[in-house]
Each structure stands twice: as C-alpha cells, then as structure tokens.
Write a protein that holds these residues in place. Structure first.
Motif, mmCIF file in Angstrom:
data_model
loop_
_atom_site.group_PDB
_atom_site.id
_atom_site.type_symbol
_atom_site.label_atom_id
_atom_site.label_comp_id
_atom_site.label_asym_id
_atom_site.label_seq_id
_atom_site.Cartn_x
_atom_site.Cartn_y
_atom_site.Cartn_z
ATOM 1 N N LEU A 1 -6.908 -7.242 32.977
ATOM 2 C CA LEU A 1 -7.404 -6.046 32.300
ATOM 3 C C LEU A 1 -8.889 -5.817 32.571
ATOM 4 N N LEU A 2 -9.660 -6.913 32.660
ATOM 5 C CA LEU A 2 -11.103 -6.799 32.896
ATOM 6 C C LEU A 2 -11.447 -6.707 34.377
ATOM 7 N N GLY A 3 -10.486 -7.020 35.240
ATOM 8 C CA GLY A 3 -10.746 -6.979 36.672
ATOM 9 C C GLY A 3 -11.618 -8.129 37.145
ATOM 10 N N VAL A 4 -11.464 -9.312 36.516
ATOM 11 C CA VAL A 4 -12.274 -10.475 36.878
ATOM 12 C C VAL A 4 -11.372 -11.676 37.103
ATOM 13 N N LEU B 1 -3.592 -11.626 24.019
ATOM 14 C CA LEU B 1 -3.409 -11.615 25.466
ATOM 15 C C LEU B 1 -3.631 -12.999 26.024
ATOM 16 N N THR B 2 -2.899 -13.341 27.070
ATOM 17 C CA THR B 2 -3.140 -14.602 27.772
ATOM 18 C C THR B 2 -4.402 -14.481 28.616
ATOM 19 N N THR B 3 -4.859 -15.621 29.132
ATOM 20 C CA THR B 3 -6.043 -15.604 30.009
ATOM 21 C C THR B 3 -5.781 -14.737 31.239
ATOM 22 N N LYS B 4 -4.587 -14.863 31.805
ATOM 23 C CA LYS B 4 -4.254 -14.085 33.007
ATOM 24 C C LYS B 4 -4.258 -12.591 32.697
ATOM 25 N N GLU B 5 -3.631 -12.213 31.574
ATOM 26 C CA GLU B 5 -3.598 -10.794 31.211
ATOM 27 C C GLU B 5 -5.008 -10.259 30.939
ATOM 28 N N ARG C 1 -0.222 -23.612 25.390
ATOM 29 C CA ARG C 1 -0.935 -24.458 26.350
ATOM 30 C C ARG C 1 -2.261 -23.859 26.798
ATOM 31 N N GLY C 2 -2.525 -22.623 26.463
ATOM 32 C CA GLY C 2 -3.771 -21.986 26.878
ATOM 33 C C GLY C 2 -4.370 -21.148 25.770
ATOM 34 N N SER C 3 -5.549 -20.597 26.035
ATOM 35 C CA SER C 3 -6.226 -19.754 25.056
ATOM 36 C C SER C 3 -5.641 -18.352 25.064
#
Length: 418
Positions: free
Chosen positions: A23-26, A15-19, A49-51
């Motif tokens: 999902l965690l609601g944060v 999952l991307t950071t945004k996804e 480019r991201g984690s």
C-alpha cells in the motif's frame, strides 16, 4: 482473510507487513523503519507470526506521502519535505529538538553525527577508516592535477571508495551507518596532508587539521575546528541536502548520494562562500581598513561575502558560537578585528550580521590555511547531515522527489526544423 482481520472498512482492520508495504509502495524493511521513527504503530496478534498494522493509520501515511510527492507545501508552491532532523526557528536551530549550538559546545563532531543518525550519543566515538579504502581513495586523489579543488578531491575520493565496497547497494539502516562511519574518515585521509610529520589518529578534527594547515595544532584551535564541524553538520534542506535526498529517493547508494551533495556544494553561494570571505578578510588585513575593500565590492555590484543569511533575520547562531571561541585564540585577534571592521563598515550601507562563512574565514585566515579550507571543513561536516537525510529518504516511497515540470514552450505541433 484471517479470523483476526475484520472486514474491509472496519475501523480496526489490520494489515500484514506485506500488505502495508504494498500500500505504501516500499520494501518491508522500510515499514519497520516507519515504526522505529514513530510514523506507524504495530502489534503482534495472539498466535500470529508477524506484526500487523492499523489500516487507517497506513492509509493516512500513504496519503501524506502522496501529498509530499506532488511537491505542494501550501506556501507558494515550494517543495516541502517532512523531516525529523533539523529545525530552524527564531534565529536558532535544533538537531532532533536539541539546541545545535549547545550540542556543539559539549560534544565532538563524531558524537553529534551519531546523534543526528540514531538519536543517541556515543561518548568518545571516533571514526576510523580501513587501510584498504584509504589506499584506493588516495591513489585516485593523487592522480588529479595539482590545481584540483578540495570538493573535487572529496568527490573523487567518495567514488573511489565506492568501487572498493561491493556491499554499497545495501540500503538497510545498519549497513548505511556502517558505510558512513568509514566514508567520512576516508574522505579526510584521502586529502593530501600539508604537514608530513603527523600521525593519522585521534579525533577527526585533528586529522583534518593536518590537511588544512602547516602549523602545529594547539588544543584551542582544534576545539574551534571540531566545534565548526559540529555546527555545520546539517542545516535543514540546503541545496546540497536536497540533491542528496533526490539521489536517495532514486535509491542511489550512500557514496553516490554524498557525491551528489558535493557537486552542489561547490557553488559560490553555498559551500564555497567561505572562500570569498577569506579573500575579503585578507584584503582588509592588507589595506589596514575595511572601507576601501567594501567600497570596491559595492562598486562592482557584488554582495559582501560573509554577511547576512536568509534564514536568520538576526544573528547566525553558528557564527555567534564560533566568534566566542575564536576570541580565546591569540593569533585570531587581527582577523577578528578585520571581521568586525567589515560588519561595521557595511552597516552604514546595509545593516547585516556576520554569518558562519565570515567566522570560518577568521578561523582559516588566522590558522594559515588556504582560502579553500572553509569549503573543505563545510564538505566534511555536512557529509554526516547528508547521510541523515539519505536515511530518512530511504525510508520513504521511492522516486517521490520528482516535481512536475511546468512547460512554457511553444505548443505542438510545430514544424520540423529546416
């Protein structure tokens, strides 16, 4: 869907950071806070480019958060909150896994606070308040009636300091820690000094002493005060700490979260308990023996202040550490003897050990401090722990600290009242 992401349901789906945040609601920043605390692992994909994050790991964390927000702990329905700060076990307690009494014996209050916040010790660190923040807080505190108690003064100082900080709503970890390193010394500096001829510099314990006692501070007494601050930094989910976490869950800024803790702390069963023990000690010293004083308390149906603790069947480790140091202060001998008399006299009725409130009372009585001094020490010390818990809560799903009410009133529909 990017090539490096397997299809949904694949055991290695990333999952991307945004996804992950959705999902965690944060917020995305909170995702990286989970990583820094070891609750999530991340990796960078080749050319990415991201984690990215393992979907199963993220989903497991989301389930844990949902379980916590339901208020179920599996132990009688009491609220249970995962924390990495304090463990209380077998008449001992630990900060981040390290024996708290040993930390307090070797490190200053400021150093222990840093350990609690960051997991690192910064030798020699001293918290300094900016003059502008102190000036605003002092003006607000000076406007209060003379009989105002210490917790009210500290709460007003915290609110006043907040109004002078336009960046208070930045809840990133670095911003919150920067705020706290300023807030704690501001709270101390806002209290009216007892001794006018003093310098507002040096370790926090020295600055606090000038606001509690009219006597000059000798090094042994300052060491006891500094150790007391370190021992009282945190004590798991005490009532005031839970209030702070509820405020932080609603994303209240650090000043407001601390103010919430101060409001709860004022209760006689929490921070103000040392004041009751202080007055009890004075009565015993005045009578020359504990027997009639303890008898009066029992006759009135009151519990003896300064004795027993529901989390420690045996000795309160905080009291044990402070009593050992108080023995080295000649002026504390009468109050120590009175405390021992209280414990021995009460043991004939109920065998209870001295708790930290009685040890604080010995310190405040023998140092010529008022009965409210223990409450002040408790509040200043615990502010550091509150911030540690607020930081943890800022990294969790917002508004999770909301238990459901169990309605037991009359069932609707009811007729309108006449």
């Amino acid at each position: 869907m990017r090539d490096q992401e397997p299809a949904p349901g694949h055991p290695e789906r990333r999952l991307t950071t945004k996804e992950t945040a959705e999902l965690l609601g944060v917020k995305p920043d909170t995702v990286y806070a989970y990583v820094s605390r070891g609750q999530l692992s991340s990796r960078r994909e080749p050319g990415g480019r991201g984690s990215t994050f393992d979907a199963k790991e993220v989903e497991a964390l989301a389930r844990r958060n949902r379980r916590e927000s339901s208020g179920s702990s599996g132990s009688g329905g009491e609220l249970s909150v995962r924390t990495r700060i304090t463990l209380i076990e077998k008449d001992r307690y630990y900060f981040r896994g390290v024996d708290a009494t040993e930390l307090a014996a070797r490190h200053s209050y400021e150093e222990i606070a840093e350990w609690l916040w960051t997991g690192e010790v910064r030798p020699g660190i001293t918290f300094i308040a900016p003059k502008a923040a102190v000036a605003v807080a002092r003006r607000a505190v000076d406007a209060l009636p003379e009989h105002t108690g210490p917790t009210d003064r500290l709460r007003v100082a915290a609110i006043a300091a907040a109004t002078a900080d336009p960046l208070r709503f930045d809840l990133s970890e670095d911003a919150v820690l920067g705020t706290t390193r300023i807030l704690i010394p501001t709270l101390v500096a806002a209290l009216p000094p007892v001794r006018r001829a003093h310098r507002d510099e040096g370790p926090l314990a020295r600055r606090l002493w000038a606001r509690l006692s009219g006597r000059p501070a000798d090094e042994a007494s300052l060491h006891v005060l500094d150790t007391a601050l370190g021992l009282l930094v945190d004590h798991d989910l005490a009532a005031s700490t839970l209030a702070v976490r509820v405020a932080a869950s609603a994303r209240a800024h650090p000043y407001a979260a601390v103010s919430s803790g101060l409001g709860v702390l004022e209760g006689p069963l929490h921070g103000a308990a040392s004041g009751l023990a202080h007055r009890l000690l004075l009565d015993v010293l005045d009578q020359g023996t504990a027997a009639p004083v303890v008898a009066d308390e029992l006759r009135a149906g009151r519990r003896i202040p300064g004795l027993g603790h529901r989390l420690y069947p045996g000795e309160d480790p905080r009291a044990r550490a402070l009593f050992a140091l108080l023995k080295e202060i000649p002026g504390a001998a009468p109050a120590l003897a009175a405390a021992r008399d209280i414990v021995a006299t009460t043991a004939r009725h109920t065998p209870l050990h001295a708790n930290v409130d009685l040890a604080l009372a010995v310190l405040t009585v023998s140092s010529g401090m008022p009965s409210t001094a223990g409450e002040t020490i408790f509040a200043v010390a615990r502010t550091a722990g509150w911030i540690a818990h607020a930081l943890e809560e800022y990294g969790e799903r917002p508004l999770r600290m909301r238990p459901s009410g169990h309605y037991v009133g009359p069932r609707p529909p009811q007729p309108l009242p006449e």
